[in-house]
Design an enzyme around this catalytic site. Structure first.
Site, PDB file in Angstrom:
ATOM      1  CE1 TYR A 155      -3.836   1.630   1.376  1.00 33.12           C
ATOM      2  CE2 TYR A 155      -2.666   3.451   2.071  1.00 33.12           C
ATOM      3  CZ  TYR A 155      -3.756   2.918   1.569  1.00 33.12           C
ATOM      4  OH  TYR A 155      -4.860   4.242   1.733  1.00 33.12           O
ATOM      5  CE  LYS A 159      -3.339   4.883  -1.238  1.00 32.92           C
ATOM      6  NZ  LYS A 159      -5.269   5.473  -2.403  1.00 32.92           N
TER       7      LYS A 159
HETATM    8  N1  CAA Z   1       5.387  -1.483  14.900  1.00 33.05           N
HETATM    9  C1  CAA Z   1       6.071  -2.998  15.495  1.00 33.05           C
HETATM   10  N2  CAA Z   1       6.262  -4.411  14.986  1.00 33.05           N
HETATM   11  C2  CAA Z   1       5.653  -4.652  15.099  1.00 33.05           C
HETATM   12  C3  CAA Z   1       4.445  -3.384  14.827  1.00 33.05           C
HETATM   13  C4  CAA Z   1       4.401  -2.607  14.714  1.00 33.05           C
HETATM   14  N3  CAA Z   1       3.187  -1.543  13.979  1.00 33.05           N
HETATM   15  N4  CAA Z   1       2.877  -4.471  14.421  1.00 33.05           N
HETATM   16  C5  CAA Z   1       3.499  -5.766  14.628  1.00 33.05           C
HETATM   17  N5  CAA Z   1       4.682  -5.324  15.271  1.00 33.05           N
HETATM   18  C6  CAA Z   1       5.252  -6.448  15.197  1.00 33.05           C
HETATM   19  C7  CAA Z   1       4.831  -8.021  16.235  1.00 33.05           C
HETATM   20  O1  CAA Z   1       4.701  -7.587  17.701  1.00 33.05           O
HETATM   21  C8  CAA Z   1       5.429  -9.692  15.544  1.00 33.05           C
HETATM   22  O2  CAA Z   1       6.911  -9.038  16.345  1.00 33.05           O
HETATM   23  P1  CAA Z   1       7.664 -10.421  17.038  1.00 33.05           P
HETATM   24  O3  CAA Z   1       7.805 -11.262  15.407  1.00 33.05           O
HETATM   25  O4  CAA Z   1       8.821 -10.154  17.536  1.00 33.05           O
HETATM   26  O5  CAA Z   1       6.890 -11.073  17.841  1.00 33.05           O
HETATM   27  C9  CAA Z   1       6.090  -8.892  14.131  1.00 33.05           C
HETATM   28  O6  CAA Z   1       6.143  -7.526  13.969  1.00 33.05           O
HETATM   29  C10 CAA Z   1       5.049  -9.497  13.253  1.00 33.05           C
HETATM   30  O7  CAA Z   1       3.529  -9.277  14.024  1.00 33.05           O
HETATM   31  P2  CAA Z   1       2.305  -9.667  13.316  1.00 33.05           P
HETATM   32  O8  CAA Z   1       3.253 -11.762  12.683  1.00 33.05           O
HETATM   33  O9  CAA Z   1       1.426  -9.666  13.779  1.00 33.05           O
HETATM   34  O10 CAA Z   1       2.514  -8.997  11.886  1.00 33.05           O
HETATM   35  P3  CAA Z   1       0.951  -9.981  10.796  1.00 33.05           P
HETATM   36  O11 CAA Z   1       2.184  -9.796   9.290  1.00 33.05           O
HETATM   37  O12 CAA Z   1       0.162 -10.594  10.937  1.00 33.05           O
HETATM   38  O13 CAA Z   1       0.956  -8.166  10.297  1.00 33.05           O
HETATM   39  C11 CAA Z   1      -0.297  -6.047  11.013  1.00 33.05           C
HETATM   40  C12 CAA Z   1       0.394  -7.700  11.823  1.00 33.05           C
HETATM   41  C13 CAA Z   1      -1.669  -7.032  10.797  1.00 33.05           C
HETATM   42  C14 CAA Z   1      -0.291  -5.937   9.435  1.00 33.05           C
HETATM   43  C15 CAA Z   1      -1.247  -5.175  11.873  1.00 33.05           C
HETATM   44  O14 CAA Z   1       0.491  -4.609  12.346  1.00 33.05           O
HETATM   45  C16 CAA Z   1      -1.707  -3.979  11.543  1.00 33.05           C
HETATM   46  O15 CAA Z   1      -2.940  -3.926  11.600  1.00 33.05           O
HETATM   47  N6  CAA Z   1      -0.983  -2.905  11.077  1.00 33.05           N
HETATM   48  C17 CAA Z   1      -1.823  -1.428  10.944  1.00 33.05           C
HETATM   49  C18 CAA Z   1      -1.923  -1.742   9.602  1.00 33.05           C
HETATM   50  C19 CAA Z   1      -2.405  -0.399   9.134  1.00 33.05           C
HETATM   51  O16 CAA Z   1      -1.825   0.605  10.172  1.00 33.05           O
HETATM   52  N7  CAA Z   1      -3.251  -0.115   8.199  1.00 33.05           N
HETATM   53  C20 CAA Z   1      -3.973   1.062   8.116  1.00 33.05           C
HETATM   54  C21 CAA Z   1      -5.173   0.290   6.591  1.00 33.05           C
HETATM   55  S1  CAA Z   1      -6.519   1.694   6.794  1.00 33.05           S
HETATM   56  C22 CAA Z   1      -5.563   2.437   5.415  1.00 33.05           C
HETATM   57  O17 CAA Z   1      -5.081   2.073   4.830  1.00 33.05           O
HETATM   58  C23 CAA Z   1      -5.866   4.056   5.014  1.00 33.05           C
HETATM   59  C24 CAA Z   1      -5.086   5.111   5.020  1.00 33.05           C
HETATM   60  O18 CAA Z   1      -4.405   5.436   4.376  1.00 33.05           O
HETATM   61  C25 CAA Z   1      -4.864   6.043   6.726  1.00 33.05           C
END
Ligand code: CAA
Length: 248
Positions: A155, A159
């Site tokens: 994304y 963007k």
């Molecule tokens: N920062 C740092 N570390 C993070 C993190 C973050 N934000 N999120 C997860 N981690 C870490 C986890 O703790 C995990 O650590 P370990 O491997 O040490 O355990 C590692 O990263 C991997 O985490 P996951 O396996 O849970 O990762 P995932 O593949 O399941 O993804 C995610 C996680 C779904 C992306 C989640 O981080 C998320 O939802 N993030 C938000 C994404 C977001 O903001 N999207 C916006 C959507 S709306 C939009 O896009 C509109 C716009 O324009 C603003």
């Protein structure tokens, strides 16, 4: 049929939260608004709801990821309305996930829907805009294209790419009465943002100095301003609207 003074605006991905607010604001401001959709059932329901609320908005199918589909849509709009004066490239999807686990399919679908779509739609309207000496291309990007976001390599890349496109096309058409700009919304209260896990969403909101999500209508006002002649001298810009979440 539109009157000569009525400008025609095409909003892609119009049935989503941001798209709906844009369509309604632009309609309120006197434009002939046409709405692009991909899912017909959702779009028909959407159109009915808009009409009940006093917004008479024609809907047009296109898969924005497909160049020929966009061409067919724009041909139909031109047949019905005469031309397109303002194009809002708003359609977009998310397929979030850490990059080390991201599939090629999730990379590709976000790139084609969010970035190829900008080429696919703009290419079909740009020369008629140049010929008429007026046009507006408004690309809806994201704060996450400006600064990156964990889980959004696809994304954020798409963007950020949108604004590279904006800058170049703005230069190419500046002398022709056509402006090209990017809007980079932060986290707005749409279904897309509400789909982020509540715990993560709350962490994100805590990083926004204004302490809240943005409103869809706040973005819609900016779109309408950029579409207007008051914005004649703004081109190649990237306008942030993010509650102070990213300042630079
Ligand atoms: N920062 C740092 N570390 C993070 C993190 C973050 N934000 N999120 C997860 N981690 C870490 C986890 O703790 C995990 O650590 P370990 O491997 O040490 O355990 C590692 O990263 C991997 O985490 P996951 O396996 O849970 O990762 P995932 O593949 O399941 O993804 C995610 C996680 C779904 C992306 C989640 O981080 C998320 O939802 N993030 C938000 C994404 C977001 O903001 N999207 C916006 C959507 S709306 C939009 O896009 C509109 C716009 O324009 C603003």
């Amino acid at each position: 049929m539109n009157t000569p003074e009525k400008r025609v605006v095409l909003v892609t991905g119009a049935t989503g939260g941001l798209g709906t607010a844009m369509c309604r604001k632009l309609y309120d401001d006197g434009y002939t608004v046409v709405a692009n959709y991909r899912n017909e059932e959702k779009a028909l329901e959407w159109q009915k709801k808009q009409l009940e609320d006093g917004y008479d908005i024609a809907i047009y199918y296109a898969d924005v990821a497909d160049f020929d589909s966009c061409g067919a849509m724009i041909d139909n709009i031109v047949k019905d309305k005469g031309h397109v004066d303002v194009l809002v490239n708003n359609a977009g999807i998310t397929k979030d996930g850490a990059f080390r686990k991201m599939s090629y399919e999730n990379w590709k679908s976000v790139m084609t829907t969010n970035l190829d779509s900008v080429f696919n739609c703009t290419r079909h309207v740009i020369n008629p805009m140049i010929d008429r000496g007026f046009g507006r291309i408004i690309n809806i990007s994201s704060v996450n294209g400006q600064r990156g976001q964990f889980g959004q390599a696809n994304y954020s890349a798409a963007k950020a790419g949108m604004h590279g496109f904006t800058k170049t096309l703005a230069m190419e058409v500046a002398s022709k009465g056509v402006t090209v700009n990017t809007i980079s919304p932060g986290y707005i209260g749409t279904d897309m943002v509400m789909a982020v896990k509540e715990e993560i969403r709350n962490q994100i909101i805590a990083q926004i100095p204004m302490g809240r999500l943005g409103g869809t209508e706040e973005v819609a006002y900016l779109v309408s301003f950029l579409a207007s002649e008051h914005a004649n001298f703004i081109t190649g810009a990237n306008l942030s609207i993010n509650g102070g979440q990213h300042v630079y």
